[in-house]
Design a protein around this motif. Sequence first.
Motif, PDB file in Angstrom:
ATOM      1  N   GLY A 147      -9.492  67.855  83.532  1.00 14.82           N
ATOM      2  CA  GLY A 147     -10.327  68.499  82.800  1.00 14.82           C
ATOM      3  C   GLY A 147      -9.221  69.148  81.464  1.00 14.82           C
ATOM      4  O   GLY A 147      -8.890  69.023  81.426  1.00 14.82           O
ATOM      5  N   LEU A 148      -9.671  70.704  80.833  1.00 16.63           N
ATOM      6  CA  LEU A 148      -9.296  70.536  79.670  1.00 16.63           C
ATOM      7  C   LEU A 148      -8.479  71.287  80.094  1.00 16.63           C
ATOM      8  O   LEU A 148      -8.538  72.309  80.325  1.00 16.63           O
ATOM      9  N   VAL A 149      -7.035  70.665  78.945  1.00 17.22           N
ATOM     10  CA  VAL A 149      -5.555  71.740  79.178  1.00 17.22           C
ATOM     11  C   VAL A 149      -6.041  71.902  77.617  1.00 17.22           C
ATOM     12  O   VAL A 149      -5.474  72.052  76.932  1.00 17.22           O
ATOM     13  N   GLN A 150      -5.275  73.923  78.183  1.00 22.19           N
ATOM     14  CA  GLN A 150      -5.409  74.532  77.410  1.00 22.19           C
ATOM     15  C   GLN A 150      -3.961  74.796  76.785  1.00 22.19           C
ATOM     16  O   GLN A 150      -2.541  74.072  77.520  1.00 22.19           O
ATOM     17  N   VAL A 151      -3.573  75.009  75.275  1.00 17.46           N
ATOM     18  CA  VAL A 151      -2.124  74.821  74.985  1.00 17.46           C
ATOM     19  C   VAL A 151      -1.832  75.959  74.906  1.00 17.46           C
ATOM     20  O   VAL A 151      -2.580  76.906  73.995  1.00 17.46           O
ATOM     21  N   GLY A 152      -0.431  76.669  75.000  1.00 17.91           N
ATOM     22  CA  GLY A 152       0.450  78.020  74.879  1.00 17.91           C
ATOM     23  C   GLY A 152       1.700  77.179  74.051  1.00 17.91           C
ATOM     24  O   GLY A 152       2.535  76.866  74.771  1.00 17.91           O
ATOM     25  N   PHE A 153       2.090  78.722  73.475  1.00 15.82           N
ATOM     26  CA  PHE A 153       3.277  78.371  73.039  1.00 15.82           C
ATOM     27  C   PHE A 153       4.210  79.550  73.374  1.00 15.82           C
ATOM     28  O   PHE A 153       3.703  80.499  73.438  1.00 15.82           O
ATOM     29  N   ILE A 154       5.621  79.499  73.867  1.00 12.95           N
ATOM     30  CA  ILE A 154       6.411  80.180  74.150  1.00 12.95           C
ATOM     31  C   ILE A 154       6.899  81.162  72.846  1.00 12.95           C
ATOM     32  O   ILE A 154       7.208  82.439  72.991  1.00 12.95           O
ATOM     33  N   THR A 155       7.006  80.827  71.834  1.00 14.89           N
ATOM     34  CA  THR A 155       7.145  81.393  70.346  1.00 14.89           C
ATOM     35  C   THR A 155       6.725  80.756  68.910  1.00 14.89           C
ATOM     36  O   THR A 155       6.317  79.266  69.238  1.00 14.89           O
ATOM     37  N   SER A 156       6.916  80.982  68.406  1.00 10.75           N
ATOM     38  CA  SER A 156       6.794  80.674  66.895  1.00 10.75           C
ATOM     39  C   SER A 156       5.402  80.084  66.605  1.00 10.75           C
ATOM     40  O   SER A 156       4.864  79.306  65.414  1.00 10.75           O
ATOM     41  N   ALA A 157       4.047  80.153  67.237  1.00  8.50           N
ATOM     42  CA  ALA A 157       3.185  79.564  67.047  1.00  8.50           C
ATOM     43  C   ALA A 157       2.298  80.140  67.811  1.00  8.50           C
ATOM     44  O   ALA A 157       2.111  80.413  69.202  1.00  8.50           O
ATOM     45  N   GLN A 158       0.744  80.120  68.058  1.00  6.32           N
ATOM     46  CA  GLN A 158      -0.567  80.181  68.109  1.00  6.32           C
ATOM     47  C   GLN A 158      -1.250  80.062  68.691  1.00  6.32           C
ATOM     48  O   GLN A 158      -1.572  78.722  68.236  1.00  6.32           O
ATOM     49  N   PRO A 159      -2.165  79.944  70.009  1.00  5.69           N
ATOM     50  CA  PRO A 159      -1.989  80.817  71.531  1.00  5.69           C
ATOM     51  C   PRO A 159      -0.446  80.803  72.172  1.00  5.69           C
ATOM     52  O   PRO A 159       0.298  80.045  72.245  1.00  5.69           O
ATOM     53  N   SER A 160      -0.715  82.449  71.726  1.00  9.41           N
ATOM     54  CA  SER A 160       0.472  81.743  73.065  1.00  9.41           C
ATOM     55  C   SER A 160       0.456  81.884  74.997  1.00  9.41           C
ATOM     56  O   SER A 160      -0.981  81.457  74.881  1.00  9.41           O
ATOM     57  N   VAL A 161       1.578  82.173  75.300  1.00  5.62           N
ATOM     58  CA  VAL A 161       1.105  80.987  76.775  1.00  5.62           C
ATOM     59  C   VAL A 161       0.256  82.271  77.204  1.00  5.62           C
ATOM     60  O   VAL A 161      -0.790  82.179  78.160  1.00  5.62           O
ATOM     61  N   PRO A 162       0.650  83.126  77.036  1.00  5.10           N
ATOM     62  CA  PRO A 162      -0.105  84.555  78.298  1.00  5.10           C
ATOM     63  C   PRO A 162      -1.337  84.089  77.488  1.00  5.10           C
ATOM     64  O   PRO A 162      -2.715  84.413  78.730  1.00  5.10           O
ATOM     65  N   GLU A 163      -2.017  83.966  76.448  1.00  6.10           N
ATOM     66  CA  GLU A 163      -2.988  83.908  75.932  1.00  6.10           C
ATOM     67  C   GLU A 163      -4.331  83.236  76.124  1.00  6.10           C
ATOM     68  O   GLU A 163      -4.743  83.122  76.538  1.00  6.10           O
ATOM     69  N   ALA A 164      -2.833  82.007  76.364  1.00  3.87           N
ATOM     70  CA  ALA A 164      -4.071  80.542  76.905  1.00  3.87           C
ATOM     71  C   ALA A 164      -4.114  80.746  78.308  1.00  3.87           C
ATOM     72  O   ALA A 164      -4.917  80.284  78.952  1.00  3.87           O
ATOM     73  N   VAL A 165      -3.106  81.104  79.131  1.00  2.00           N
ATOM     74  CA  VAL A 165      -3.668  81.172  80.368  1.00  2.00           C
ATOM     75  C   VAL A 165      -4.876  82.113  80.666  1.00  2.00           C
ATOM     76  O   VAL A 165      -5.529  81.927  81.778  1.00  2.00           O
ATOM     77  N   ALA A 166      -4.764  82.959  79.729  1.00  3.36           N
ATOM     78  CA  ALA A 166      -5.863  84.823  79.971  1.00  3.36           C
ATOM     79  C   ALA A 166      -7.630  83.219  80.061  1.00  3.36           C
ATOM     80  O   ALA A 166      -8.570  83.685  80.889  1.00  3.36           O
ATOM     81  N   SER A 167      -7.537  82.876  79.290  1.00  2.00           N
ATOM     82  CA  SER A 167      -8.562  81.480  78.668  1.00  2.00           C
ATOM     83  C   SER A 167      -9.176  80.461  79.650  1.00  2.00           C
ATOM     84  O   SER A 167      -9.698  80.220  79.567  1.00  2.00           O
ATOM     85  N   ALA A 168      -8.387  80.690  80.344  1.00  2.00           N
ATOM     86  CA  ALA A 168      -8.203  78.813  81.386  1.00  2.00           C
ATOM     87  C   ALA A 168      -8.687  79.483  82.833  1.00  2.00           C
ATOM     88  O   ALA A 168      -8.757  78.423  83.802  1.00  2.00           O
ATOM     89  N   GLY A 169      -8.958  80.109  82.842  1.00  3.71           N
ATOM     90  CA  GLY A 169      -9.837  80.607  84.160  1.00  3.71           C
ATOM     91  C   GLY A 169      -9.485  81.264  85.458  1.00  3.71           C
ATOM     92  O   GLY A 169      -7.897  81.804  85.505  1.00  3.71           O
TER      93      GLY A 169
END
Length: 229
Positions: A147-169
Amino acid sequence: MTLVLAAHGTQDPAGAVVVEEIADAVRRRLPGVPVEVAYVDVRSPSLTEVLSRVSGSAVVVPAFLAAGYHVRVDVPEQILLSGAESVTVTPALGPDDLVLDAVYDRLVAAGWERGAGVVLAAAGSSDSRAIADVHRAARRLSVLTGGLVQVGFITSAQPSVPEAVASAGPRVAIASWLLAPGLFHQRLADMGADLVSEPIGAHPRLVDLVVRRALSAGIVDLSTMLVAQ
């Protein structure tokens, strides 16, 4: 010839323990090869310090999951400052398929089941090439998870991990794209996922890759190893 495992460094003692565990596993795989641990930031000994006391030639394996600033700038600068005359630098460890195999194992061990969303959580970087490495890793992990794996970054880049988690289902697991424990991994527990996998650590597949990098750089005579076996 000496093998130097060059890691980032962390203030968390558990992170240093993991790096030493990786080095110990490599020593067992390459008996007779001196294996040293060095850090390019935060902890000592630095790569410069280690190389300055190494006798003879050395192979430096950057224990990084992407070829960002530390790999492209800090490693060569510290080698230059050491005055060492015979140093070979291998590619970074990520995003090699062997590392993704290890990440997948950690994800499954954490309780992830097919059908749940996955976010690959990386430290982040201001280097676009390092960001591209993380996205390549996510595409490879997508093949393993089905399945599609989203990318999230803890710092210094976007999207952030919380943003990626919110869009992952509705059900989401964080796959840790981190080598060792530390502050970044601790922060993942509060980023909204149902579960978080452990850092890669001294996983056998990662150790396999370090050994392969060293052998490709000529750390030992392969024909001698074959005779010995």
